[in-house]
Design a protein around this motif. Structure first.
Motif, PDB file in Angstrom:
ATOM      1  N   THR A 233     -18.593  -3.449 -31.472  1.00  0.00           N
ATOM      2  CA  THR A 233     -17.836  -3.267 -30.225  1.00  0.00           C
ATOM      3  C   THR A 233     -16.448  -3.876 -30.294  1.00  0.00           C
ATOM      4  O   THR A 233     -15.435  -3.183 -30.081  1.00  0.00           O
ATOM      5  N   LEU A 234     -16.350  -5.143 -30.569  1.00  0.00           N
ATOM      6  CA  LEU A 234     -15.033  -5.793 -30.557  1.00  0.00           C
ATOM      7  C   LEU A 234     -14.106  -5.251 -31.651  1.00  0.00           C
ATOM      8  O   LEU A 234     -12.936  -4.954 -31.358  1.00  0.00           O
ATOM      9  N   PRO A 235     -14.566  -5.088 -32.897  1.00  0.00           N
ATOM     10  CA  PRO A 235     -13.657  -4.518 -33.899  1.00  0.00           C
ATOM     11  C   PRO A 235     -13.152  -3.118 -33.537  1.00  0.00           C
ATOM     12  O   PRO A 235     -11.980  -2.804 -33.755  1.00  0.00           O
TER      13      PRO A 235
ATOM     14  N   ASP B 135      -4.917  -1.544 -30.902  1.00  0.00           N
ATOM     15  CA  ASP B 135      -3.817  -1.688 -31.860  1.00  0.00           C
ATOM     16  C   ASP B 135      -3.130  -0.350 -32.113  1.00  0.00           C
ATOM     17  O   ASP B 135      -1.936  -0.299 -32.424  1.00  0.00           O
ATOM     18  N   ALA B 136      -3.892   0.733 -31.973  1.00  0.00           N
ATOM     19  CA  ALA B 136      -3.325   2.076 -32.164  1.00  0.00           C
ATOM     20  C   ALA B 136      -2.651   2.604 -30.896  1.00  0.00           C
ATOM     21  O   ALA B 136      -2.115   3.714 -30.895  1.00  0.00           O
TER      22      ALA B 136
ATOM     23  N   MET C 179     -12.988 -10.826 -23.463  1.00  0.00           N
ATOM     24  CA  MET C 179     -12.480  -9.538 -23.933  1.00  0.00           C
ATOM     25  C   MET C 179     -11.791  -8.748 -22.825  1.00  0.00           C
ATOM     26  O   MET C 179     -11.594  -7.539 -22.950  1.00  0.00           O
ATOM     27  N   GLU C 180     -11.401  -9.422 -21.753  1.00  0.00           N
ATOM     28  CA  GLU C 180     -10.771  -8.725 -20.631  1.00  0.00           C
ATOM     29  C   GLU C 180      -9.523  -7.964 -21.058  1.00  0.00           C
ATOM     30  O   GLU C 180      -9.232  -6.885 -20.542  1.00  0.00           O
ATOM     31  N   SER C 181      -8.785  -8.498 -22.019  1.00  0.00           N
ATOM     32  CA  SER C 181      -7.536  -7.861 -22.436  1.00  0.00           C
ATOM     33  C   SER C 181      -7.763  -6.566 -23.199  1.00  0.00           C
ATOM     34  O   SER C 181      -6.831  -5.767 -23.376  1.00  0.00           O
ATOM     35  N   LEU C 182      -8.993  -6.327 -23.646  1.00  0.00           N
ATOM     36  CA  LEU C 182      -9.296  -5.115 -24.400  1.00  0.00           C
ATOM     37  C   LEU C 182      -9.675  -3.947 -23.504  1.00  0.00           C
ATOM     38  O   LEU C 182      -9.723  -2.803 -23.962  1.00  0.00           O
TER      39      LEU C 182
ATOM     40  N   LEU D  88     -20.541   2.543 -32.843  1.00  0.00           N
ATOM     41  CA  LEU D  88     -19.204   2.749 -32.295  1.00  0.00           C
ATOM     42  C   LEU D  88     -18.105   2.842 -33.337  1.00  0.00           C
ATOM     43  O   LEU D  88     -17.061   3.448 -33.072  1.00  0.00           O
ATOM     44  N   SER D  89     -18.296   2.245 -34.499  1.00  0.00           N
ATOM     45  CA  SER D  89     -17.234   2.242 -35.500  1.00  0.00           C
ATOM     46  C   SER D  89     -16.842   3.663 -35.911  1.00  0.00           C
ATOM     47  O   SER D  89     -15.707   3.895 -36.342  1.00  0.00           O
ATOM     48  N   GLU D  90     -17.769   4.614 -35.749  1.00  0.00           N
ATOM     49  CA  GLU D  90     -17.469   5.998 -36.156  1.00  0.00           C
ATOM     50  C   GLU D  90     -16.448   6.660 -35.226  1.00  0.00           C
ATOM     51  O   GLU D  90     -15.912   7.718 -35.568  1.00  0.00           O
ATOM     52  N   ILE D  91     -16.174   6.059 -34.071  1.00  0.00           N
ATOM     53  CA  ILE D  91     -15.109   6.585 -33.210  1.00  0.00           C
ATOM     54  C   ILE D  91     -13.792   6.688 -33.972  1.00  0.00           C
ATOM     55  O   ILE D  91     -13.001   7.598 -33.770  1.00  0.00           O
ATOM     56  N   LEU D  92     -13.559   5.728 -34.849  1.00  0.00           N
ATOM     57  CA  LEU D  92     -12.285   5.635 -35.553  1.00  0.00           C
ATOM     58  C   LEU D  92     -12.085   6.774 -36.542  1.00  0.00           C
ATOM     59  O   LEU D  92     -10.983   6.983 -37.034  1.00  0.00           O
TER      60      LEU D  92
END
Length: 214
Positions: free
Chosen positions: A91-93, A100-101, A125-128, A207-211
């Motif tokens: 989740t966080l990564p 960042d994108a 993680m509010e800023s995310l 979730l990493s596969e979203i990228l």
């Protein structure tokens, strides 16, 4: 890449299964609802609390269902839910990479905004997360498109620029009703075969596969 990524919460960003099952089981023990299997409770994650409570207990009187929901929240959920809710390792990564994108990252869930906020603060993680739309913020819960539409209105987004990510066929139908693309993640109780019958741009193991979605 999409301009905005809108996430479901339970079983998508976070695993709250332990807390949800625990709170239901404690309530059922106190109220005398015997023989409700744990798997049945897990399968209701993603429904509104009203629908889940009515389905599991078999109660049809709205006053009784709402009384059980109040007891669930005040006696058990306020104490045990957030402590037993944990982010998935990806989740966080994934959120950091999307931010960042330059993408917007939002949440539209049948969970309450206030409860989601507890987990966001827990993990700092509010800023995310750019916007949270909870069940208290919409006229109709998923699969109605209200939550996703609220995100689009807030940021003036074109529907083609939005991807909704969820773990349940309810999420897939909400995305279809909102007119946005949908990506399924199989970290919940819904299988890839169940998602295959509904519109989607991806069925992901995590979730990493979203990228990797164009």
């Amino acid at each position: 890449m999409y301009k905005a990524y809108v996430f479901d919460f339970d079983y998508t960003l976070a695993n709250s299964e332990k807390g949800i099952v625990m709170c239901f089981q404690l309530l059922f023990e106190v109220e005398g609802y015997d023989g409700i299997p744990e798997e049945a409770i897990r399968r209701t994650i993603g429904m509104t609390m009203y629908d889940a409570m009515a389905l599991l207990t078999g109660e049809t009187d709205p006053d009784r269902v709402n009384a059980l929901i109040w007891e669930y929240k005040v006696r058990f959920s306020d104490k045990y839910m957030t402590a037993n809710t944990h982010l998935y390792p990806q989740t966080l990564p994934t959120l950091h990479a999307l931010k960042d994108a330059g993408a917007l990252c939002c949440i539209a869930s049948t969970k309450t905004r206030s409860r989601i906020g507890e987990t966001l603060r827990k993990y700092q993680m509010e800023s995310l997360i750019d916007l949270v739309v909870g069940v208290e913020d919409v006229a109709k819960a998923k699969p109605a498109p209200d939550g996703i539409n609220a995100v689009c209105r807030h940021f003036g987004l074109d529907k083609k620029d939005v991807l909704y990510i969820g773990d349940n066929t309810i999420d897939a139908r909400a995305a279809k009703n909102a007119g946005v693309a949908f990506a399924a993640v199989t970290t919940g109780t819904t299988t890839s075969q169940e998602f295959a019958r509904l519109p989607h741009v991806a069925i992901m193991k995590d979730l990493s596969e979203i990228l990797t979605i164009p």
